[in-house]
Write a protein that holds these residues in place. Structure first.
Motif, PDB file in Angstrom:
ATOM      1  N   GLN A   1      30.696  32.511  -1.543  1.00  0.00           N
ATOM      2  CA  GLN A   1      30.045  32.463  -2.590  1.00  0.00           C
ATOM      3  C   GLN A   1      30.690  31.957  -3.778  1.00  0.00           C
ATOM      4  O   GLN A   1      30.472  31.178  -4.584  1.00  0.00           O
ATOM      5  CB  GLN A   1      29.189  33.690  -3.115  1.00  0.00           C
ATOM      6  CG  GLN A   1      28.101  33.498  -4.280  1.00  0.00           C
ATOM      7  CD  GLN A   1      27.250  34.442  -4.393  1.00  0.00           C
ATOM      8  OE1 GLN A   1      27.174  35.453  -3.529  1.00  0.00           O
ATOM      9  NE2 GLN A   1      26.470  34.769  -5.582  1.00  0.00           N
ATOM     10  N   LEU A   2      31.928  32.567  -3.998  1.00  0.00           N
ATOM     11  CA  LEU A   2      32.568  32.084  -5.308  1.00  0.00           C
ATOM     12  C   LEU A   2      33.219  30.755  -4.988  1.00  0.00           C
ATOM     13  O   LEU A   2      33.276  29.934  -5.861  1.00  0.00           O
ATOM     14  CB  LEU A   2      34.008  33.181  -5.036  1.00  0.00           C
ATOM     15  CG  LEU A   2      33.880  34.581  -5.666  1.00  0.00           C
ATOM     16  CD1 LEU A   2      35.021  35.313  -5.507  1.00  0.00           C
ATOM     17  CD2 LEU A   2      33.466  34.618  -7.436  1.00  0.00           C
ATOM     18  N   ILE A   3      33.518  30.529  -3.870  1.00  0.00           N
ATOM     19  CA  ILE A   3      34.125  28.881  -3.380  1.00  0.00           C
ATOM     20  C   ILE A   3      32.850  28.160  -3.844  1.00  0.00           C
ATOM     21  O   ILE A   3      33.154  26.773  -4.536  1.00  0.00           O
ATOM     22  CB  ILE A   3      34.473  28.897  -2.178  1.00  0.00           C
ATOM     23  CG1 ILE A   3      35.773  29.609  -1.765  1.00  0.00           C
ATOM     24  CG2 ILE A   3      34.733  27.569  -1.767  1.00  0.00           C
ATOM     25  CD1 ILE A   3      36.233  29.803  -0.384  1.00  0.00           C
TER      26      ILE A   3
ATOM     27  N   VAL B   1      33.137  25.054  -6.677  1.00  0.00           N
ATOM     28  CA  VAL B   1      32.870  23.542  -6.267  1.00  0.00           C
ATOM     29  C   VAL B   1      31.899  23.091  -7.156  1.00  0.00           C
ATOM     30  O   VAL B   1      31.810  22.012  -7.781  1.00  0.00           O
ATOM     31  CB  VAL B   1      32.457  23.551  -4.817  1.00  0.00           C
ATOM     32  CG1 VAL B   1      32.023  22.081  -4.555  1.00  0.00           C
ATOM     33  CG2 VAL B   1      33.734  23.898  -4.014  1.00  0.00           C
ATOM     34  N   GLU B   2      30.501  23.822  -7.318  1.00  0.00           N
ATOM     35  CA  GLU B   2      29.398  23.285  -8.042  1.00  0.00           C
ATOM     36  C   GLU B   2      29.836  23.158  -9.614  1.00  0.00           C
ATOM     37  O   GLU B   2      29.407  22.369 -10.272  1.00  0.00           O
ATOM     38  CB  GLU B   2      28.182  24.293  -8.085  1.00  0.00           C
ATOM     39  CG  GLU B   2      27.576  24.343  -6.530  1.00  0.00           C
ATOM     40  CD  GLU B   2      26.488  25.063  -6.323  1.00  0.00           C
ATOM     41  OE1 GLU B   2      26.308  26.015  -7.286  1.00  0.00           O
ATOM     42  OE2 GLU B   2      25.869  25.188  -5.579  1.00  0.00           O
ATOM     43  N   ARG B   3      30.483  24.122 -10.109  1.00  0.00           N
ATOM     44  CA  ARG B   3      31.040  23.984 -11.539  1.00  0.00           C
ATOM     45  C   ARG B   3      31.983  22.825 -11.694  1.00  0.00           C
ATOM     46  O   ARG B   3      31.842  22.330 -12.699  1.00  0.00           O
ATOM     47  CB  ARG B   3      32.008  25.301 -11.716  1.00  0.00           C
ATOM     48  CG  ARG B   3      31.153  26.307 -12.425  1.00  0.00           C
ATOM     49  CD  ARG B   3      31.845  27.358 -13.034  1.00  0.00           C
ATOM     50  NE  ARG B   3      33.109  27.589 -12.614  1.00  0.00           N
ATOM     51  CZ  ARG B   3      33.313  28.774 -11.626  1.00  0.00           C
ATOM     52  NH1 ARG B   3      32.312  29.352 -11.295  1.00  0.00           N
ATOM     53  NH2 ARG B   3      34.462  29.134 -11.127  1.00  0.00           N
TER      54      ARG B   3
ATOM     55  N   GLN C   1      26.428  15.287  -7.773  1.00  0.00           N
ATOM     56  CA  GLN C   1      25.138  16.151  -7.404  1.00  0.00           C
ATOM     57  C   GLN C   1      25.340  16.608  -6.226  1.00  0.00           C
ATOM     58  O   GLN C   1      25.179  16.028  -5.145  1.00  0.00           O
ATOM     59  CB  GLN C   1      24.021  15.375  -7.942  1.00  0.00           C
ATOM     60  CG  GLN C   1      22.808  16.208  -7.843  1.00  0.00           C
ATOM     61  CD  GLN C   1      22.708  17.493  -8.715  1.00  0.00           C
ATOM     62  OE1 GLN C   1      22.916  17.414  -9.880  1.00  0.00           O
ATOM     63  NE2 GLN C   1      22.148  18.533  -8.340  1.00  0.00           N
ATOM     64  N   LEU C   2      25.526  18.030  -6.147  1.00  0.00           N
ATOM     65  CA  LEU C   2      25.549  18.631  -4.824  1.00  0.00           C
ATOM     66  C   LEU C   2      24.320  19.323  -4.172  1.00  0.00           C
ATOM     67  O   LEU C   2      23.915  19.141  -3.168  1.00  0.00           O
ATOM     68  CB  LEU C   2      26.624  19.551  -4.641  1.00  0.00           C
ATOM     69  CG  LEU C   2      27.988  19.303  -4.954  1.00  0.00           C
ATOM     70  CD1 LEU C   2      28.969  20.095  -4.626  1.00  0.00           C
ATOM     71  CD2 LEU C   2      28.266  17.933  -3.892  1.00  0.00           C
ATOM     72  N   SER C   3      23.370  19.556  -5.096  1.00  0.00           N
ATOM     73  CA  SER C   3      22.158  20.305  -4.843  1.00  0.00           C
ATOM     74  C   SER C   3      21.023  19.332  -4.570  1.00  0.00           C
ATOM     75  O   SER C   3      20.953  18.282  -5.286  1.00  0.00           O
ATOM     76  CB  SER C   3      21.929  21.083  -5.826  1.00  0.00           C
ATOM     77  OG  SER C   3      20.201  21.735  -5.687  1.00  0.00           O
TER      78      SER C   3
ATOM     79  N   ARG D   1      36.010  19.977   0.592  1.00  0.00           N
ATOM     80  CA  ARG D   1      37.507  19.551   0.867  1.00  0.00           C
ATOM     81  C   ARG D   1      38.442  18.982  -0.109  1.00  0.00           C
ATOM     82  O   ARG D   1      39.640  19.175  -0.070  1.00  0.00           O
ATOM     83  CB  ARG D   1      37.341  18.480   2.244  1.00  0.00           C
ATOM     84  CG  ARG D   1      36.944  19.061   3.558  1.00  0.00           C
ATOM     85  CD  ARG D   1      37.077  18.240   4.751  1.00  0.00           C
ATOM     86  NE  ARG D   1      35.912  17.130   4.647  1.00  0.00           N
ATOM     87  CZ  ARG D   1      34.875  17.087   5.246  1.00  0.00           C
ATOM     88  NH1 ARG D   1      34.367  18.323   5.840  1.00  0.00           N
ATOM     89  NH2 ARG D   1      33.901  16.286   5.160  1.00  0.00           N
ATOM     90  N   LYS D   2      37.671  18.584  -1.288  1.00  0.00           N
ATOM     91  CA  LYS D   2      38.387  18.054  -2.302  1.00  0.00           C
ATOM     92  C   LYS D   2      38.818  19.213  -3.190  1.00  0.00           C
ATOM     93  O   LYS D   2      39.747  18.908  -3.831  1.00  0.00           O
ATOM     94  CB  LYS D   2      37.571  17.293  -3.272  1.00  0.00           C
ATOM     95  CG  LYS D   2      36.973  16.041  -2.402  1.00  0.00           C
ATOM     96  CD  LYS D   2      35.791  15.373  -3.296  1.00  0.00           C
ATOM     97  CE  LYS D   2      35.398  14.185  -2.690  1.00  0.00           C
ATOM     98  NZ  LYS D   2      34.183  13.389  -3.932  1.00  0.00           N
ATOM     99  N   PHE D   3      38.422  20.360  -2.791  1.00  0.00           N
ATOM    100  CA  PHE D   3      39.009  21.590  -3.604  1.00  0.00           C
ATOM    101  C   PHE D   3      39.787  22.566  -2.785  1.00  0.00           C
ATOM    102  O   PHE D   3      39.685  23.839  -3.101  1.00  0.00           O
ATOM    103  CB  PHE D   3      37.870  22.157  -4.243  1.00  0.00           C
ATOM    104  CG  PHE D   3      36.897  21.494  -5.363  1.00  0.00           C
ATOM    105  CD1 PHE D   3      37.627  21.575  -6.427  1.00  0.00           C
ATOM    106  CD2 PHE D   3      36.106  20.520  -4.869  1.00  0.00           C
ATOM    107  CE1 PHE D   3      36.772  20.932  -7.673  1.00  0.00           C
ATOM    108  CE2 PHE D   3      35.476  19.712  -5.945  1.00  0.00           C
ATOM    109  CZ  PHE D   3      35.634  19.836  -7.038  1.00  0.00           C
TER     110      PHE D   3
END
Length: 533
Positions: free
Chosen positions: A402-404, A408-410, A415-417, A471-473
């Motif tokens: 959940q932290l990961i 990533v979203e932050r 736009q991932l959602s 993968r970018k993070f």
């Protein structure tokens, strides 16, 4: 040494059971299972209750003086042992088995909380004297639980063939090999050799584990006035003998606990069910159950049998051969100490809540139950990771995945959602439902199937988006994993896994002072200590 301290409510961590949380919140479901509230009003009540029960202070002081013979004893400890003879002196007690090298960190935290609370209460009630006591559960025979230590993620196990009460086991060559292994781990650190030297001075060949533990705990905490009590002593068992006799002849405790459990388990998971006789027979290197079958007392593992008369005679002659189990251990503790507060972990509090009526039947004072402080220690390196990752103290307790995800979203520019797209798809299929209803109502099932399939495909696509972006993070993911692994090794709290050694060897004895300074007394908490060493 600089540090910052952050206090969190237990319930915010997700690591404490429902029964513990309800106890802290004084829920109505639990009020009948304890006698005194864990606050200053409860202290007043516990003091009054305690004064109704006599304690053999002379024998207690004699045994303690005997146990400290030959040990370098701080003047504060000597004064506290002498003070136990006074009628206005009371103890604040924590109990734990003699884990080798002090075991997990919470062993240390329990003791520090006990010391802190005794100091607080002495200030609050200047006409009284409150003495911190570590009551050693040296008769525990579970070597699998007590015979290992985790130091900086490495598990070291004592390989010995000895059996029986762990406290009575003796330091052997295998044990000394463990000290050498520890020296190899921490010897290069600033205070590593100092700690190794302490271990070597306490754990000498042929010395019992309970004696070594007494010396080690005294070396670490004697300057605070902590009194260490080893209850495995004939004079102390003699004081408890009437209750042992009551258990042998009436088998009273299990009946009472069974009634309490039947009530408690309507709302909570219960822990200690007990046995018909909650006593062990303890002799030399053996600790075996006492059972009652067809009018005969049996210690099957040792091939021993007793009649009622002969077992009571055995108790009279050798009280040290009778060892209470978890159901009666607390009653033994409260019989020999002028105690008003017992400090324990969540599991301990849960089973003590089953025992109030056992104490009543045994005519033993029932203490305040205080949940110990919990701690997590963060090195400056880990604090830097937390800050860089912008993870709040509360969020440290969230699952790694959940932290990961939140990181990533932050930090993603994309736009991932696809929740908006899913809502649009649902709206689209809603219009199709309207059209199908007008043409042929039986087509609605087909439209529903198409909708379900489409939504699943969009959700799967969102998951692929997230994985690709994640993968970018990879660096941040690795840092989050490291941070979580440090605080929650093996998905458990740090305090339940890691030993004091790695922190002591880096920071020296001041780490204990720092924890003491951060510790709370009457109002315990979950405490994050961020070290700036």
């Amino acid at each position: 040494m600089d540090c910052s301290t952050h206090y969190l409510p237990y319930e915010s961590t997700g690591y404490f059971s429902k029964i513990v949380q309800d106890y802290l919140q004084q829920h109505e479901n639990l009020k009948s299972y304890y006698l005194h509230e864990a606050n200053l009003a409860g202290v007043q009540s516990a003091l009054a209750e305690r004064d109704l029960h006599t304690v053999n202070r002379v024998v207690l002081a004699e045994v303690l003086t005997e146990q400290y013979q030959g040990i370098d004893t701080d003047s504060l400890v000597k004064k506290n042992i002498e003070a136990l003879l006074l009628p206005n002196a009371y103890t604040i007690t924590t109990a734990h088995q003699p884990n080798i090298f002090t075991g997990p960190l919470y062993f240390i935290y329990k003791i520090i909380h006990t010391i802190k609370l005794a100091s607080e209460l002495t200030s609050k009630f200047p006409e009284k004297k409150f003495i911190p006591v570590y009551y050693m559960g040296s008769e525990d025979a579970d070597l699998d639980e007590l015979g290992f230590v985790n130091i900086d993620g490495t598990k070291l196990v004592w390989d010995t063939t000895q059996t029986g009460a762990v406290g009575r086991m003796k330091v052997d060559k295998s044990f000394l090999t463990l000290i050498k292994s520890i020296a190899g781990q921490i010897g290069v650190l600033p205070y590593g050799n100092e700690l190794v030297a302490l271990f070597e001075s306490c754990y000498t060949l042929g010395k019992t584990i309970q004696q070594a533990t007494l010396e080690l705990v005294n070396a670490l905490f004697g300057r605070y006035g902590l009194v260490v009590l080893v209850p495995d002593h004939p004079k102390l068992k003699k004081i408890f003998a009437p209750i042992i006799a009551k258990e042998l002849t009436e088998q009273f405790s299990q009946k009472i606990v069974a009634e309490t459990i039947a009530s408690l388990q309507e709302n909570y998971k219960v822990q200690a069910a007990g046995r018909p006789i909650n006593l062990f027979y303890l002799i030399e290197d053996k600790r075996e159950r006492i059972e009652f079958n067809d009018g005969v007392y049996e210690v099957t593992a040792l091939g021993l049998q007793f009649t009622k008369e002969t077992i009571l005679q055995e108790l009279n002659n050798y009280p040290e051969r009778f060892s209470p189990n978890v159901i009666l251990r607390g009653a033994f503790q409260e019989t020999i100490l002028p105690n008003i507060i017992f400090i324990g972990g969540g599991g301990e509090l849960a089973y003590w809540l089953e025992l109030k009526n056992v104490f009543k039947a045994a005519e033993v004072a029932y203490p305040i139950l205080m949940l110990r402080n919990s701690f997590a220690l963060l090195t400056n390196k880990m604090v830097a990771k937390q800050n860089a990752l912008q993870i709040s103290d509360e969020d440290l307790f969230l699952p790694t995945h959940q932290l990961i995800k939140e990181y990533v979203e932050r930090n993603s520019a994309n736009q991932l959602s696809l929740s908006e797209d899913i809502n649009n798809a649902k709206a689209f299929y809603e219009t199709l439902h309207v059209k199908a209803q007008k043409i042929d109502a039986t087509l609605n099932d087909h439209v529903s199937a198409l909708e379900t399939s489409a939504i699943k495909k969009i959700q799967a696509l969102e998951l692929k988006f997230r994985r690709a972006e994640k993968r970018k993070f990879s660096t941040a993911e690795s840092q989050i994993t490291q941070l979580k692994g440090f605080l929650f090794p093996s998905n458990s709290l740090q305090e339940r896994h890691e030993n004091l050694a790695i922190f002591y060897s880096k920071l020296g004895p001041q780490i204990i002072d720092l924890i003491y300074k951060s510790s709370k007394g009457i109002d315990p908490s979950f405490i994050l200590i961020k070290l700036n060493q």
